[in-house]
Every structure is written in C-alpha cells, then in structure tokens.
Design an enzyme around this catalytic site. Structure first.
Site, PDB file in Angstrom:
ATOM      1  N   GLU A  60     -42.877   6.392 -86.773  1.00  0.00           N
ATOM      2  CA  GLU A  60     -43.277   5.940 -88.108  1.00  0.00           C
ATOM      3  C   GLU A  60     -42.755   4.526 -88.274  1.00  0.00           C
ATOM      4  O   GLU A  60     -41.548   4.295 -88.157  1.00  0.00           O
ATOM      5  CB  GLU A  60     -42.676   6.845 -89.201  1.00  0.00           C
ATOM      6  CG  GLU A  60     -43.322   8.206 -89.311  1.00  0.00           C
ATOM      7  CD  GLU A  60     -44.795   8.164 -89.645  1.00  0.00           C
ATOM      8  OE1 GLU A  60     -45.279   7.131 -90.144  1.00  0.00           O
ATOM      9  OE2 GLU A  60     -45.476   9.162 -89.370  1.00  0.00           O
ATOM     10  N   CYS A  82     -41.341   1.399 -96.496  1.00  0.00           N
ATOM     11  CA  CYS A  82     -42.499   1.230 -95.610  1.00  0.00           C
ATOM     12  C   CYS A  82     -43.800   1.403 -96.379  1.00  0.00           C
ATOM     13  O   CYS A  82     -44.845   0.924 -95.952  1.00  0.00           O
ATOM     14  CB  CYS A  82     -42.415   2.236 -94.470  1.00  0.00           C
ATOM     15  SG  CYS A  82     -42.117   3.901 -95.073  1.00  0.00           S
TER      16      CYS A  82
END
Ligand code: NAD
Length: 476
Positions: A245, A279
């Site tokens: 990720e 993020c």
C-alpha cells in the site's frame, strides 16, 4: 530504554534511537532499541519455529486473545491517544480516534476468527467430493510507515494472527512508542512465545532483512513507492507473497451544483486534517468554473481560521508535520509550486509557536494545472492545489490523469454525475459528498495503479493475503 520483543523476551538492541516529539523537539519520548541484522534474523527464526504450533491453535483461543487486545486498547484510549499525539503530531482528538479504530479492528478480527470456513463443490467426476479450505501463510513480515502508528499495525497484525500466522513487525523509526505499547498489550494477551515479534530499527537493516529472508513467507508493506518497489523486488525474487500500500494524489471533484459547505468540509478534512499526512489526502481539488471562485473564497476563509499548534494543546486543529526532513520536503514543494507559476492562496511558510516544532499551516495553491509537479507527485503534507475545469467530463479526465489510484471523491447533488464518477474514476476507494480520507474497518481498503499492489487489506477481504487456498478431492 524500550526494548525489542522476540521469542517471548524483551531484548536490548545493538543501538538505540531517540523518539522526538514533533510539537516540541526538547521533549524526548524515550530511547528505543534498534535491532541488528542478526537480531532480526533471530526474531524471524522465533516466528518460524512458533508457526507449526500456532497454525494449529484453537480458534477460541485466538478469538479471545484478539478480543482482549482490543479491549485493552479501547480502555486506554486517552493515554494511548496522548502518546500518539506526542509521538506523531496528530491532534489529541485525532490520536484518540486512531487508537479507538485500532481497538475496533482487533475486536473485529477476534470475531472473524470463528467465522472461518471453506466451501464444498460437486466434482465433475462421479463419487468425488471437492472441498476448498484456507490455511495460514506462515511467517508474515510487516513493514510499516509512521503516519498511522497504531491503526495500520492493527489492520495487519490482527488478521495475520486471526488466520494463524506468526508475525515479525517492523514499525517506522519515527513512531516506535506506539508500536512498543501495542506490543506490551499483545505480550500480555496470553500469546505463545515467538508468535508475535517486534523488531524496531532501520529500514535498510531490519526491513531489508525481513524482505530478503527465506523464512518470511509473506510481506505486507505500507509506505512510499520507492521503498515498496525495493521490498517487492526482494520478495518476488524469492517468490514470497507480497502486498503493498503506497502513495496517493487523490482528487476531490467539486461540481457547480455542490453544496458549498459540504465541499469546503470535505476539502478541509480530506486535505488538511492529520496535517495532510495521509495516503488518502485530497491533494488535488478539481473544481468546475461555476463554483470555483466561491469555493476558493470559502475554503481560504476556513483555512485561515484553523489553528496550527502543539498537537496536545486544546484548540489545535492542525498538528506539526512529523520531522525536519518532512518539513524540508514540504517547503521544497511549495517553492516548486511557486516556480511553476501557481498562486499561493494561503500559508506557505513555517510558523513558530511556544515550543520548537515543525509547524506548517495549511497551504492552498490556486491557478494550477494538472501537469505541474505539485499535482503529479505526492507531497504528503498540509498542501493542496485547486485545478479549475470547464465541466464534469474534464474533471473526470483530470481526476484519472495520474499514476496513482488510491482514493477519489466528488461533491455534487447530481445522481447522474455521482453514479458516473463511482463507475469510471480509477481508484480503489470512492467517496460521494464525503472526504477522500476516512474509511470503515470492515470493508476492503486499497487502490489501483501505482498506489497498491496485491490483494486488498481490511475486513473479510484481508483473508486473501493472510491465507492460502487448498483444494482437496475425496473419493466418497
Ligand atoms: P517509507 O517508504 O520511507 O518507509 C516505510 C517503511 O519501510 C519504514 O518502516 C522504513 O523503515 C522501511 N524501509 C525503508 N527502507 C527500507 C528498505 N531498504 N527495505 C525494507 N524496508 C525499508 O515510508 P514512510 O515515509 O514511513 O511513509 C509515508 C508513505 O507511506 C507515503 O508515501 C504514504 O502515502 C504511504 N502510506 C500509504 C498508505 C496506504 O495504505 N496506501 C497508508 C499510509 C502511508
């Protein structure tokens, strides 16, 4: 000195690192052990040796253990939330919120343990039964970033243990205190020695050793693309299972028909809360021309009202950025934006408070276009830019014109445009009239394009990574 934890023991490092409060650099939270390569190998050995027994452990035992961990985290949310704010720089409210999320995740997987099941099929061959079952993967290496010091560990550790894997956990060098506190809680849960191991230390020592060890069967990584690629190459070279990720350049589209307050709320929360260090942060605000001027005015007014100060101070909306390196990185990008011809609408300079910290109030650029570096590269700070577009079609095309694909949002009252956006935006997460950041724990999390690689995290989907599938045929 806070120690590492492996083979059921607290063990000194070969070196130590200071953990500095980003709101007050005179405040050292503690000295944390840094493991050597040899110690990392010992931790991996401990996990490897513990695995056969743990893989067979009773589901009830695992379920109760995870539930107990969740309970302790939740009961200590104030204290752990303060520690998080002190270590990472999120505001106290955000810190407590993250701790609560971690507790909920452990309890969710505590319940998931006893929901594991396989599938039965009829065979194409007469008198044969087919069963599909899941087995644990083995030793799982977890290499983690600094921006969610307890929630991200929780959403990897809890499913790893729930599905019968052993864990080697490597937190970021910048946030060892929460990792250590979480490890203490896990160590008191009745977990057998070697099943869960904490190895703090440098990425190029501890992280690299985990990525390259033949005894680590799977690696779940969250962090930057550069490191992710390095970890992935090492893992793929030895055929280990891998999940990554990574970054984002998430678009928030605001259409002419949007409710202005909702649009501003989504932009403020999505782009600037948690100091923009998420993020899923909405770093590109793609706004149609009919609402553009009103949106920019309302957003700038709100941003100027936000208080950037010590994370633990009452009334602080925006805490500091994580460290000097990140502050330098953010200010370098602000200069790049100015040099590229963008207009600095709000903020742009470090500010100074009662304590020495890394304070950068919200930065808003206007008059930007999508080819500028500030709209193409992840900054990972409280910086967002407005891109003015003609209409929905241009907004969608610009939203998708990026190498990233984690989260995307749209603010509109149009069913037609919101439905089209959900269908056609290239991202793993879509938010309608909600911020791009902020997700539930029981549903999948992850992105497309260069934001993510491998199967999804969280919720029931986590089992794709933390188990392997076995198909058995039996002659009846
Ligand atoms: P980073 O890549 O610098 O570090 C991540 C981890 O990798 C750290 O633990 C680090 O010590 C380790 N590491 C460094 N070098 C290594 C090496 N050679 N081998 C193995 N491990 C190594 O990332 P960061 O600065 O900690 O985190 C910020 C990044 O994380 C941002 O890009 C952000 O978008 C991303 N992030 C993504 C998500 C997501 O779910 N998509 C969530 C949070 C953060």
């Amino acid at each position: 000195m806070y120690k590492n934890f492996f083979a059921g023991q607290w063990i000194d490092g070969s070196d130590a690192m200071d953990n500095i409060n980003p709101s007050d650099t005179s405040d050292c939270i503690g000295q944390f052990a840094m493991a050597s390569k040899l110690q990392t190998e010992q931790a991996i050995d401990a996990a490897f040796d513990a695995f056969p027994q743990w893989a067979k452990s009773p589901l009830q035992q695992r379920s109760e253990m995870l539930d107990k961990i969740g309970d302790e985290i939740l009961s200590r949310k104030q204290e752990l939330g303060e520690m998080l704010a002190r270590e990472e720089g999120k505001t106290l409210l955000e810190g407590i919120g993250e701790v609560v999320r971690a507790g909920q995740i452990f309890k969710f997987f505590g319940a998931q343990v006893v929901r594991q099941g396989g599938e039965n099929f009829d065979s194409i061959r007469p008198e044969v039964d087919v069963a599909v079952t899941r087995s644990p993967v083995g030793v799982v290496g977890l290499i983690l970033p600094w921006n969610f010091p307890i929630a991200i560990p929780a959403w990897k550790i809890a499913p790893a243990l729930a599905y019968g894997n052993c864990v080697v956990f490597k937190p970021s060098e910048l946030v060892p205190a929460l990792a250590h506190a979480l490890t203490e809680i896990i160590s008191r849960s009745g977990i057998p020695a070697g099943v869960f191991n904490l190895v703090m230390g440098r990425g190029d020592v501890v992280g690299s050793c985990i990525a390259n060890s033949p005894k680590v069967h799977a690696i779940s990584f969250t962090g930057s693309i550069t490191t992710g690629k390095r970890v992935a190459s090492a893992a793929v070279a030895r055929m280990a299972k891998i999940q990554l990720e990574m970054g984002g350049k998430n678009p928030l589209v605001v259409l002419d028909d949007a409710d202005l307050d909702t649009a501003v709320d989504c932009a403020v929360q999505g782009a600037f809360y948690s100091t923009g260090q998420r993020c899923t942060a909405s770093s590109r605000l793609i706004v149609t021309s009919g609402i553009h001027d009103r949106f920019v005015k309302a957003l700038s007014t709100r941003l100027l009202q936000l208080k950037t100060d010590h994370a633990l101070k009452k009334g602080t909306d925006i805490g500091p950025v994580i460290d000097q390196r990140q502050l330098d990185h953010d200010t370098r990008y602000i200069q790049i934006g100015i040099d590229e011809g963008a207009t600095l609408e709000c903020g742009g300079e470090q500010v100074f408070r009662d304590t020495e910290g890394f304070y950068l109030p919200p930065v808003l650029f206007t008059n930007t276009h999508n080819d500028m570096r500030i709209n193409r590269e992840e900054i990972f700070g409280p910086v967002a830019s407005v891109i003015c577009v003609r209409d929905y079609d241009e907004a969608l095309s610009i939203a998708n014109d990026t190498t990233f694909g984690l989260s995307a949002g749209i603010v509109t009252n149009s069913l037609k445009f919101s439905s089209d956006f959900k269908r056609n935006v290239e991202s793993g997460i879509v938010a309608v009239n909600l911020p791009t950041a902020g997700v539930d724990y029981h549903v999948p999390f992850g992105g497309t394009k260069s934001s993510s690689y491998g199967s999804r995290e969280q919720g029931e989907y986590a089992k794709e990574f933390y188990t392997s599938v076995k198909t058995s045929y039996t002659l009846a």
